[in-house]
Design an enzyme around this catalytic site. Structure first.
Site, PDB file in Angstrom:
ATOM      1  N   LYS A 185      76.871  76.155  75.524  1.00 39.78           N
ATOM      2  CA  LYS A 185      75.964  75.008  75.417  1.00 39.78           C
ATOM      3  C   LYS A 185      76.382  74.217  74.183  1.00 39.78           C
ATOM      4  CE  LYS A 185      71.239  73.531  74.887  1.00 39.78           C
ATOM      5  NZ  LYS A 185      69.834  73.874  75.070  1.00 39.78           N
ATOM      6  N   LYS A 198      77.178  73.574  79.629  1.00 35.52           N
ATOM      7  CA  LYS A 198      76.213  72.483  79.533  1.00 35.52           C
ATOM      8  C   LYS A 198      76.592  71.572  78.384  1.00 35.52           C
ATOM      9  CE  LYS A 198      71.374  71.780  78.407  1.00 35.52           C
ATOM     10  NZ  LYS A 198      70.146  72.412  78.018  1.00 35.52           N
TER      11      LYS A 198
HETATM   12  C1  PBG Z   1      66.582  73.346  74.655  1.00 38.15           C
HETATM   13  C2  PBG Z   1      67.078  72.711  75.892  1.00 38.15           C
HETATM   14  C3  PBG Z   1      67.664  71.447  75.949  1.00 38.15           C
HETATM   15  C4  PBG Z   1      67.964  71.210  77.283  1.00 38.15           C
HETATM   16  C5  PBG Z   1      67.560  72.322  78.018  1.00 38.15           C
HETATM   17  N1  PBG Z   1      67.029  73.243  77.141  1.00 38.15           N
HETATM   18  C6  PBG Z   1      67.896  70.428  74.910  1.00 38.15           C
HETATM   19  C7  PBG Z   1      68.348  70.819  73.572  1.00 38.15           C
HETATM   20  O1  PBG Z   1      69.111  71.779  73.396  1.00 38.15           O
HETATM   21  O2  PBG Z   1      67.934  70.147  72.638  1.00 38.15           O
HETATM   22  C8  PBG Z   1      68.595  69.935  77.754  1.00 38.15           C
HETATM   23  C9  PBG Z   1      68.574  69.652  79.195  1.00 38.15           C
HETATM   24  C10 PBG Z   1      68.863  68.236  79.545  1.00 38.15           C
HETATM   25  O3  PBG Z   1      69.228  67.403  78.696  1.00 38.15           O
HETATM   26  O4  PBG Z   1      68.708  67.940  80.719  1.00 38.15           O
HETATM   27  N2  PBG Z   1      66.457  74.704  74.686  1.00 38.15           N
END
Ligand code: PBG
Length: 333
Positions: free
Chosen positions: A197, A255
Site C-alpha cells: 500500500k 494499492k
Molecule cells: C486507510 C485506508 C485508505 C483507503 C482505504 N483504507 C486511505 C488512507 O490510507 O489514507 C483508501 C481507499 C481509496 O482511496 O479508495 N486505512
C-alpha cells in the site's frame, strides 16, 4: 500485394476471431465493491468527490448489498464514517462490541449471508489524529497498534466478517492477526493483506468520504510516509510479499492500481496466493470528473481500466465501478 507473410491483423479481422485471440477477460467474478456505512436510518448521502458513491445507514447498506449480490458481485469491502465526537487518540470506538461497524456486519450477514464481507481493521476512521496507527510522542506506535487491531479483527470475525483486511501497513500485522484469530477460534476467517500500500495522493476522495485525513496539528505526523510505501519502490513490494506470505496472508493486495500496474505484475509473478488490486477513490474520481465534462466515455474507459488491471495480473479488483461494471457486463445497462 506486398510480400508480407506475417500479418498480425489476421487475428483482429472480426469480432469472433478477436474473441478467440483474447488473452484476458474481465468478469463480475473478479469485482469487489467498497461501501461506506454511517450511523442513522434511511441515510444515503452522496460523497461529493465520488459521484455515484454513498454513505449508507445500515438499513440502506443492506439493500445495496442485496442489489450487488443479485448482480453477481462476490463481495464487498466495508468502511465506517465515524463522527468527530466519537474519535479519540486511542481509537477506542473501534472496539465497541455494539458499535456501528459490528452492527453493520451482523445485519449484512443476516440479510445476504453468501455475499463475502471484507472488513477493515485500520484505525484511521476512529482515530482523532487521522492515522492508521496510534500516535505516541509524535510517531506511529507500531506494536501498540497491533494490539488494537487484533482485538478489532476478533470482533469483526465474531460479527460475521469472512475476510479481514488490514489496510494499515504496520509491520508484523498479518502474523499477529492470524494468531489472534486462531486463538479466538476463527481459523476459517481469511486475511487479505494490503501488502504493498503506497503513500499515494490518490486517496483524497476516500478521506473526504470518511473525514479521515491526518490532522494538521503539532505532534501529529502530517502524512503516512513512515508506514505506507514510497511510490518510487517496487523491490520493496516483493519484500512485503515475502513477509505476508510467511505470516499467513491468504490474499495479497497492491494499492492503488493504475499508477502501480508494474507492481501488480511483479507481485503476480512472485505470489502463489491470489493477488488483489485496489482501484482507489482518486482513480474513480478522475474518470467520473472527465466523464461529467464529456471528455471521456465513462463506460468504455472504466471497462478498459479494469481490464488493464486484470491484464497486469490482478485476480481480484476492489473498485467503486463494481456495480456499474457488473451491470454493463450483464448487458443490463
Ligand atoms: C486507510 C485506508 C485508505 C483507503 C482505504 N483504507 C486511505 C488512507 O490510507 O489514507 C483508501 C481507499 C481509496 O482511496 O479508495 N486505512
Amino acid at each position: 500485394m506486398h510480400d508480407l507473410p506475417l500479418r498480425p491483423r489476421r487475428l483482429r479481422r472480426s469480432k469472433n476471431i478477436r474473441r478467440l485471440a483474447r488473452e484476458t477477460r474481465l468478469s463480475t467474478d473478479h469485482l469487489i465493491a467498497p461501501l461506506f456505512v454511517k450511523a442513522g436510518t434511511n441515510v444515503q448521502e452522496e460523497v461529493s468527490s465520488m459521484p455515484g458513491q454513498y454513505r449508507f445507514s445500515v438499513d440502506r447498506l443492506v439493500d445495496e448489498a442485496a442489489a450487488l449480490n443479485a448482480l453477481g458481485i462476490p463481495g464487498i469491502a466495508l468502511f465506517p464514517a465515524v463522527p468527530d465526537a466519537r474519535k479519540t487518540p486511542d481509537a477506542r470506538a473501534a472496539l465497541a462490541p455494539d458499535g456501528l461497524y459490528p452492527r453493520a456486519l451482523r445485519a449484512l450477514k443476516e440479510a445476504v449471508p453468501e455475499l463475502l464481507i471484507i472488513s477493515d481493521t485500520a484505525l484511521d476512521p476512529y482515530n482523532s489524529d487521522g492515522h492508521d496507527g496510534i500516535v505516541h510522542g509524535g510517531v506511529i506506535d507500531n506494536d501498540a497498534t497491533l494490539d488494537v487491531m487484533a482485538e478489532m479483527a476478533v470482533l469483526h470475525a465474531e460479527a460475521g466478517a469472512d475476510i479481514i483486511a488490514p489496510s494499515d501497513m504496520m509491520d508484523g500485522r498479518v502474523g499477529y492477526l492470524r494468531a489472534a484469530l486462531d486463538d479466538a477460534g476463527y481459523a476459517d476467517v481469511a486475511l487479505l493483506s494490503y501488502t504493498a500500500k503506497y503513500a499515494s495522493s490518490f486517496y483524497g476522495p476516500f478521506r473526504d468520504a470518511l473525514d479521515s485525513a491526518p490532522r494538521h496539528r503539532a505532534h501529529v505526523p502530517r502524512d503516512k510516509a513512515t508506514y505506507q510505501m514510497d511510490p518510487a519502490n517496487s523491490d520493496e513490494a516483493l519484500r512485503e510479499l515475502r513477509l505476508d506470505l510467511n505470516e499467513g496472508a491468504d490474499l495479497v493486495m497492491v494499492k492503488p492500481a493504475l499508477p502501480y500496474l508494474d507492481v501488480i505484475r511483479r507481485m503476480k509473478e512472485a505470489s502463489d496466493v491470489p493477488v488483489a488490486a485496489y482501484n482507489v477513490s482518486g482513480e474513480y474520481a478522475m474518470l467520473k470528473a472527465a466523464a461529467a465534462n464529456g471528455w471521456l466515455d465513462e463506460r468504455a474507459c472504466a471497462l478498459e481500466m479494469l481490464l488493464s488491471i486484470r491484464r497486469a495480473g490482478a485476480d481480484v479488483i476492489l473498485t467503486y465501478f463494481a456495480k456499474s461494471a457488473a451491470q454493463w457486463l450483464a448487458g443490463r445497462e
